[in-house]
Design a protein around this motif. Sequence first.
Motif, short mmCIF file in Angstrom:
data_model
loop_
_atom_site.label_atom_id
_atom_site.label_comp_id
_atom_site.label_asym_id
_atom_site.label_seq_id
_atom_site.Cartn_x
_atom_site.Cartn_y
_atom_site.Cartn_z
N ILE A 199 0.35 -12.66 8.46
CA ILE A 199 -0.91 -11.91 8.39
C ILE A 199 -1.25 -11.62 6.94
O ILE A 199 -0.39 -11.17 6.17
N LYS A 200 -2.48 -11.86 6.54
CA LYS A 200 -2.93 -11.48 5.21
C LYS A 200 -2.91 -9.96 5.10
O LYS A 200 -3.48 -9.26 5.94
N ARG A 201 -2.26 -9.44 4.08
CA ARG A 201 -2.03 -8.01 3.99
C ARG A 201 -2.50 -7.44 2.65
O ARG A 201 -2.54 -8.13 1.63
N GLY A 202 -2.87 -6.18 2.69
CA GLY A 202 -3.22 -5.45 1.50
C GLY A 202 -2.77 -4.01 1.66
O GLY A 202 -2.45 -3.56 2.78
N ALA A 203 -2.73 -3.27 0.56
CA ALA A 203 -2.27 -1.88 0.59
C ALA A 203 -3.42 -0.96 0.20
O ALA A 203 -4.29 -1.33 -0.58
N TYR A 204 -3.39 0.27 0.76
CA TYR A 204 -4.42 1.23 0.39
C TYR A 204 -3.82 2.57 -0.01
O TYR A 204 -2.71 2.93 0.38
N HIS A 205 -4.60 3.28 -0.81
CA HIS A 205 -4.19 4.59 -1.33
C HIS A 205 -5.24 5.62 -0.93
O HIS A 205 -6.44 5.41 -1.15
#
Length: 356
Positions: A199-205
């Motif tokens: 899965i294409k993933r990203g992080a958030y703040h």
Amino acid sequence: MRLSAVPALLVTCFALAGCASTSGPEELVAGVATQEKTGSVDLPAAPVPSVGVGKTSRIGAQQTPQRQAPPEQDIAWTGPMPEPQAFVRETTVGMPLPAERPVAMLMPDSPEAEPAPRRGRTQIYSRQFRDAKPINFGRVSPRSYAVHGVDVSRWQGDIDWAKLRTQGANFAYIKATDGGDHLDPMFKTNWRGAKEAGIKRGAYHFFYWCRTAGEQADWFIRNVPRDPDALPPVIDVEWNGESNCKAKLSRARVLDKMQVFMDKLERYYGQRPIIYTAPDFYEDNLSGELLDYPFWLRAVAQHPSKVYPGRKWLFWQYSGSGLSHGVAGKIDLNVFHGSEEQWHSWIGPRTTLAQN
């Protein structure tokens, strides 16, 4: 905070130390657990990793009061921390930032027929999600878009990422940090699990208005790996009315703090951050602003074109009550604004990552 079991001398020491603290008002309530839940995701019935909670996020991320960070060797799991910088005041650093090529943000009137996937491209799974609170969005519904995904935090508990992918989670944004010293306890597990499932993933703040932008950027950088295959980082900006930080800054101050944070992340990760927001915060601070940044918009009752007139967007969070195999309880659902072909083009190579 309970002190009945603490020797009087230790209490006195803590009290003296607290007088010299510079961490901000959030330190005063650290460690006090609540049963707050996010504005979009109900708390699961099953136990979740234990950590104090106190703030609320609309993108499925239970916020917590700021606490003293553990020693660096325990938290710097992604590598060495960049050299600390002395800040006299928050300003946008004047170094040139990498240019981001345009993204597909034009809103199609109707979905187009998709060409057959090219060799080597990640398979796109069709949407199989259900919704506990379905909404009729009219002619341009979420089903009109080709690429669906989710956002998650500790409140989804243990996730079967392989199964979730086959249900239509073609991308996932994963809660990483909030404020200047809180790491979501499921971040590392979710970060690895999403990648292993393809899965294409990203992080958030989640941005905390009672901490400096520089502190928060450093904390995110310390905990989120610099992966060239990751999606751009996300700054989640909302009013923290249900947390111990109830500050409502002026529009100018909000934009200044956001710019400091985003510039630092862009310089480090080599990708322009995405801005996630909700209607009330957008109306107060972001309408007509930051036109050269991609936006991720929450709109769970109407299409974004009605809630955020005139704003181009990249992602749309259309539900906080999604149901899916692979995850217990409810989950936030999102779509990418474009066709399958535009998705593959957008996730292709963008910029060379900045060097240390």
